[in-house]
Design a protein around this motif. Structure first.
Motif, PDB file in Angstrom:
ATOM      1  N   PRO A  35       0.844  -1.201   0.000  1.00 30.65           N
ATOM      2  CA  PRO A  35       0.000   0.000   0.000  1.00 30.65           C
ATOM      3  C   PRO A  35       0.875   1.245   0.000  1.00 30.65           C
ATOM      4  O   PRO A  35       1.950   1.249   0.583  1.00 30.65           O
ATOM      5  CB  PRO A  35      -0.797  -0.125   1.310  1.00 30.65           C
ATOM      6  CG  PRO A  35       0.033  -1.028   2.175  1.00 30.65           C
ATOM      7  CD  PRO A  35       0.703  -1.998   1.227  1.00 30.65           C
ATOM      8  N   ASP A  36       0.428   2.264  -0.668  1.00 32.50           N
ATOM      9  CA  ASP A  36       1.181   3.518  -0.721  1.00 32.50           C
ATOM     10  C   ASP A  36       1.001   4.238   0.607  1.00 32.50           C
ATOM     11  O   ASP A  36      -0.041   4.808   0.894  1.00 32.50           O
ATOM     12  CB  ASP A  36       0.666   4.395  -1.874  1.00 32.50           C
ATOM     13  CG  ASP A  36       1.560   5.600  -2.095  1.00 32.50           C
ATOM     14  OD1 ASP A  36       2.382   5.897  -1.210  1.00 32.50           O
ATOM     15  OD2 ASP A  36       1.416   6.234  -3.156  1.00 32.50           O
ATOM     16  N   THR A  37       2.055   4.206   1.441  1.00 34.83           N
ATOM     17  CA  THR A  37       1.966   4.798   2.771  1.00 34.83           C
ATOM     18  C   THR A  37       1.926   6.308   2.729  1.00 34.83           C
ATOM     19  O   THR A  37       1.734   6.958   3.739  1.00 34.83           O
ATOM     20  CB  THR A  37       3.170   4.368   3.634  1.00 34.83           C
ATOM     21  OG1 THR A  37       4.372   4.774   2.973  1.00 34.83           O
ATOM     22  CG2 THR A  37       3.180   2.871   3.830  1.00 34.83           C
ATOM     23  N   PHE A  38       2.117   6.894   1.520  1.00 32.31           N
ATOM     24  CA  PHE A  38       2.145   8.338   1.419  1.00 32.31           C
ATOM     25  C   PHE A  38       0.764   8.918   1.141  1.00 32.31           C
ATOM     26  O   PHE A  38       0.574  10.111   1.149  1.00 32.31           O
ATOM     27  CB  PHE A  38       3.128   8.769   0.326  1.00 32.31           C
ATOM     28  CG  PHE A  38       4.468   8.123   0.517  1.00 32.31           C
ATOM     29  CD1 PHE A  38       5.289   8.525   1.540  1.00 32.31           C
ATOM     30  CD2 PHE A  38       4.886   7.098  -0.314  1.00 32.31           C
ATOM     31  CE1 PHE A  38       6.521   7.939   1.747  1.00 32.31           C
ATOM     32  CE2 PHE A  38       6.110   6.499  -0.105  1.00 32.31           C
ATOM     33  CZ  PHE A  38       6.935   6.921   0.922  1.00 32.31           C
ATOM     34  N   LYS A  39      -0.206   8.056   0.856  1.00 32.04           N
ATOM     35  CA  LYS A  39      -1.563   8.522   0.613  1.00 32.04           C
ATOM     36  C   LYS A  39      -2.373   8.426   1.891  1.00 32.04           C
ATOM     37  O   LYS A  39      -2.213   7.496   2.675  1.00 32.04           O
ATOM     38  CB  LYS A  39      -2.241   7.662  -0.463  1.00 32.04           C
ATOM     39  CG  LYS A  39      -1.622   7.798  -1.840  1.00 32.04           C
ATOM     40  CD  LYS A  39      -2.386   6.913  -2.813  1.00 32.04           C
ATOM     41  CE  LYS A  39      -1.805   6.991  -4.219  1.00 32.04           C
ATOM     42  NZ  LYS A  39      -2.527   6.111  -5.145  1.00 32.04           N
ATOM     43  N   PRO A  40      -3.266   9.373   2.134  1.00 26.01           N
ATOM     44  CA  PRO A  40      -4.114   9.267   3.325  1.00 26.01           C
ATOM     45  C   PRO A  40      -5.051   8.067   3.215  1.00 26.01           C
ATOM     46  O   PRO A  40      -5.447   7.667   2.123  1.00 26.01           O
ATOM     47  CB  PRO A  40      -4.898  10.585   3.317  1.00 26.01           C
ATOM     48  CG  PRO A  40      -4.821  11.096   1.925  1.00 26.01           C
ATOM     49  CD  PRO A  40      -3.531  10.582   1.348  1.00 26.01           C
ATOM     50  N   GLU A  41      -5.377   7.453   4.363  1.00 25.80           N
ATOM     51  CA  GLU A  41      -6.294   6.324   4.361  1.00 25.80           C
ATOM     52  C   GLU A  41      -7.656   6.765   3.835  1.00 25.80           C
ATOM     53  O   GLU A  41      -8.129   7.861   4.104  1.00 25.80           O
ATOM     54  CB  GLU A  41      -6.434   5.788   5.794  1.00 25.80           C
ATOM     55  CG  GLU A  41      -5.128   5.228   6.342  1.00 25.80           C
ATOM     56  CD  GLU A  41      -5.275   4.806   7.786  1.00 25.80           C
ATOM     57  OE1 GLU A  41      -6.429   4.797   8.280  1.00 25.80           O
ATOM     58  OE2 GLU A  41      -4.264   4.491   8.413  1.00 25.80           O
ATOM     59  N   LYS A  42      -8.296   5.864   3.100  1.00 21.99           N
ATOM     60  CA  LYS A  42      -9.562   6.207   2.463  1.00 21.99           C
ATOM     61  C   LYS A  42     -10.655   6.540   3.477  1.00 21.99           C
ATOM     62  O   LYS A  42     -11.543   7.328   3.195  1.00 21.99           O
ATOM     63  CB  LYS A  42     -10.005   5.059   1.553  1.00 21.99           C
ATOM     64  CG  LYS A  42      -9.112   4.867   0.325  1.00 21.99           C
ATOM     65  CD  LYS A  42      -9.625   3.753  -0.560  1.00 21.99           C
ATOM     66  CE  LYS A  42      -8.750   3.583  -1.798  1.00 21.99           C
ATOM     67  NZ  LYS A  42      -9.237   2.482  -2.670  1.00 21.99           N
ATOM     68  N   LYS A  43     -10.580   5.929   4.670  1.00 22.31           N
ATOM     69  CA  LYS A  43     -11.630   6.135   5.653  1.00 22.31           C
ATOM     70  C   LYS A  43     -11.507   7.480   6.352  1.00 22.31           C
ATOM     71  O   LYS A  43     -12.426   7.910   7.032  1.00 22.31           O
ATOM     72  CB  LYS A  43     -11.605   4.991   6.687  1.00 22.31           C
ATOM     73  CG  LYS A  43     -11.981   3.630   6.098  1.00 22.31           C
ATOM     74  CD  LYS A  43     -12.000   2.559   7.167  1.00 22.31           C
ATOM     75  CE  LYS A  43     -12.374   1.200   6.576  1.00 22.31           C
ATOM     76  NZ  LYS A  43     -12.392   0.144   7.626  1.00 22.31           N
ATOM     77  N   LYS A  44     -10.360   8.113   6.226  1.00 26.84           N
ATOM     78  CA  LYS A  44     -10.161   9.401   6.873  1.00 26.84           C
ATOM     79  C   LYS A  44     -10.952  10.500   6.170  1.00 26.84           C
ATOM     80  O   LYS A  44     -11.194  10.440   4.973  1.00 26.84           O
ATOM     81  CB  LYS A  44      -8.680   9.791   6.840  1.00 26.84           C
ATOM     82  CG  LYS A  44      -7.803   9.086   7.851  1.00 26.84           C
ATOM     83  CD  LYS A  44      -6.397   9.674   7.770  1.00 26.84           C
ATOM     84  CE  LYS A  44      -5.480   9.037   8.797  1.00 26.84           C
ATOM     85  NZ  LYS A  44      -4.111   9.606   8.722  1.00 26.84           N
ATOM     86  N   THR A  45     -11.315  11.497   6.954  1.00 23.71           N
ATOM     87  CA  THR A  45     -11.851  12.714   6.366  1.00 23.71           C
ATOM     88  C   THR A  45     -10.674  13.607   6.026  1.00 23.71           C
ATOM     89  O   THR A  45      -9.904  13.987   6.915  1.00 23.71           O
ATOM     90  CB  THR A  45     -12.786  13.449   7.344  1.00 23.71           C
ATOM     91  OG1 THR A  45     -13.890  12.592   7.651  1.00 23.71           O
ATOM     92  CG2 THR A  45     -13.290  14.747   6.732  1.00 23.71           C
ATOM     93  N   VAL A  46     -10.504  13.906   4.746  1.00 28.92           N
ATOM     94  CA  VAL A  46      -9.373  14.719   4.303  1.00 28.92           C
ATOM     95  C   VAL A  46      -9.906  15.902   3.496  1.00 28.92           C
ATOM     96  O   VAL A  46     -10.677  15.728   2.548  1.00 28.92           O
ATOM     97  CB  VAL A  46      -8.379  13.906   3.445  1.00 28.92           C
ATOM     98  CG1 VAL A  46      -7.181  14.775   3.071  1.00 28.92           C
ATOM     99  CG2 VAL A  46      -7.913  12.666   4.191  1.00 28.92           C
ATOM    100  N   HIS A  47      -9.525  17.091   3.888  1.00 38.75           N
ATOM    101  CA  HIS A  47      -9.918  18.305   3.185  1.00 38.75           C
ATOM    102  C   HIS A  47      -8.756  18.737   2.292  1.00 38.75           C
ATOM    103  O   HIS A  47      -7.653  18.968   2.784  1.00 38.75           O
ATOM    104  CB  HIS A  47     -10.261  19.416   4.178  1.00 38.75           C
ATOM    105  CG  HIS A  47     -11.284  19.021   5.201  1.00 38.75           C
ATOM    106  ND1 HIS A  47     -12.639  19.050   4.945  1.00 38.75           N
ATOM    107  CD2 HIS A  47     -11.143  18.567   6.474  1.00 38.75           C
ATOM    108  CE1 HIS A  47     -13.292  18.658   6.015  1.00 38.75           C
ATOM    109  NE2 HIS A  47     -12.416  18.353   6.957  1.00 38.75           N
ATOM    110  N   HIS A  48      -9.015  18.867   0.995  1.00 39.43           N
ATOM    111  CA  HIS A  48      -7.959  19.183   0.034  1.00 39.43           C
ATOM    112  C   HIS A  48      -8.040  20.644  -0.413  1.00 39.43           C
ATOM    113  O   HIS A  48      -9.106  21.127  -0.825  1.00 39.43           O
ATOM    114  CB  HIS A  48      -8.062  18.262  -1.183  1.00 39.43           C
ATOM    115  CG  HIS A  48      -7.749  16.832  -0.872  1.00 39.43           C
ATOM    116  ND1 HIS A  48      -6.463  16.375  -0.751  1.00 39.43           N
ATOM    117  CD2 HIS A  48      -8.566  15.767  -0.644  1.00 39.43           C
ATOM    118  CE1 HIS A  48      -6.487  15.068  -0.459  1.00 39.43           C
ATOM    119  NE2 HIS A  48      -7.748  14.684  -0.387  1.00 39.43           N
ATOM    120  N   PHE A  49      -6.904  21.320  -0.335  1.00 41.79           N
ATOM    121  CA  PHE A  49      -6.803  22.714  -0.749  1.00 41.79           C
ATOM    122  C   PHE A  49      -5.626  22.886  -1.714  1.00 41.79           C
ATOM    123  O   PHE A  49      -4.732  22.037  -1.774  1.00 41.79           O
ATOM    124  CB  PHE A  49      -6.595  23.626   0.470  1.00 41.79           C
ATOM    125  CG  PHE A  49      -7.784  23.715   1.377  1.00 41.79           C
ATOM    126  CD1 PHE A  49      -8.656  24.797   1.308  1.00 41.79           C
ATOM    127  CD2 PHE A  49      -8.044  22.704   2.303  1.00 41.79           C
ATOM    128  CE1 PHE A  49      -9.762  24.871   2.145  1.00 41.79           C
ATOM    129  CE2 PHE A  49      -9.150  22.774   3.139  1.00 41.79           C
ATOM    130  CZ  PHE A  49     -10.010  23.861   3.060  1.00 41.79           C
TER     131      PHE A  49
END
Length: 276
Positions: A31-45
């Motif tokens: 798994p790409d450890t540099f990507k946030p986990e899919k279950k997380k809430t991530v706000h992209h700016f």
């Protein structure tokens, strides 16, 4: 851009870190450890350079001030870029974590024990002298005196990346200065704890576009509060960068280790260095 035989080197990954070389050698896809986990809430700016704000990626959310980033586009010319990378490629690139290769110009440091060894350090490389003088033309870099330079080589066929991190602040000072070469990329700034003052719970990520041949400076909150990373998917072509670091207050006048700091500055300023 294809890799030639000189680019093939042993994997430098340790622990949980991964690159395409070690993933293929083990016959598995990690798994790409540099990507946030899919279950997380991530706000992209996305960082707006002109207004120095972070704008919501989908255009629907509110923007907020994003201090601590300075970017100088076309800091070097195409000819200078060719000369700099050409000289780097004449030296050995050492395998590093997560598909990167590196060349270090600086003291050997044990950050856990807080020890610095000068034995192998013989200065920054000669070609950096004119670059440092150019950096010092910027008002907020006029007193910038780097004592360490780290060259990093990224390539998509190695799956190169660097995971979110904060640079050391015991030895290294307020400003982190990086010259981006050979290709555009994206520097991702992140706060896992979110921004409660902006009503943002969950992780917040701000993408800072780095054009080819630009100089980027991180300071203030962007240096000490926000982690920075280069994701694997943001390396589409070979990328070479040089990061310059200055001393912290502890190694400057009135600091507890001013004598050692003076030695480091004297060695660095000879600009006669070779990779250590």
């Amino acid at each position: 851009m294809a890799l030639d035989s000189s680019d093939v080197s042993p994997c430098g990954c340790k622990g949980i870190r991964r690159c395409l070389i070690c993933e293929k050698s083990k016959g598995e896809t990690q798994p790409d450890t540099f990507k946030p986990e899919k279950k997380k809430t991530v706000h992209h700016f996305i960082y707006n350079l002109e207004q120095r704000i972070a704008e919501c990626k989908d255009g629907e959310g509110a923007s907020f001030p994003f201090p601590g980033v300075f970017l100088w586009e076309d800091f070097i010319t195409e000819e200078e870029e060719k000369e700099l990378v050409g000289h780097m490629d004449q030296d050995v690139w050492n395998p590093s974590q997560s598909g990167r290769r590196k060349q270090d110009y600086g003291p050997k440091v044990n950050f856990k024990k807080r020890k610095v060894r000068l034995a192998s350090f013989n200065g920054l490389p000669a070609l950096s002298q004119k670059l440092v003088l150019r950096m010092q033309q910027v008002p907020n870099l006029e007193d910038f005196q780097p004592v360490e330079q780290c060259n990093l080589d990224y390539h998509p066929q190695r799956g190169s990346a660097i995971d979110p991190h904060l640079d050391d602040s015991w030895l290294w000072g307020e400003r982190l200065v990086t010259l981006n070469m050979l290709s555009d990329t994206v520097l991702t700034m992140s706060l896992e704890q979110g921004l409660p003052e902006q009503g943002l719970t969950g992780e917040v990520c701000v993408a800072v576009r780095l054009p080819r041949r630009c100089l980027v400076v991180l300071y203030g909150e962007a240096r000490h509060r926000w982690k920075h990373a280069i994701h694997r998917e943001d390396i589409q072509e070979r990328r070479v960068c040089s990061t310059y670091r200055e001393l912290s207050a502890e190694f400057l006048p009135a600091g507890q280790q001013v004598k050692l700091g003076a030695e480091l500055l004297n060695i660095a300023s000879t600009f006669k260095g070779t990779p250590v």
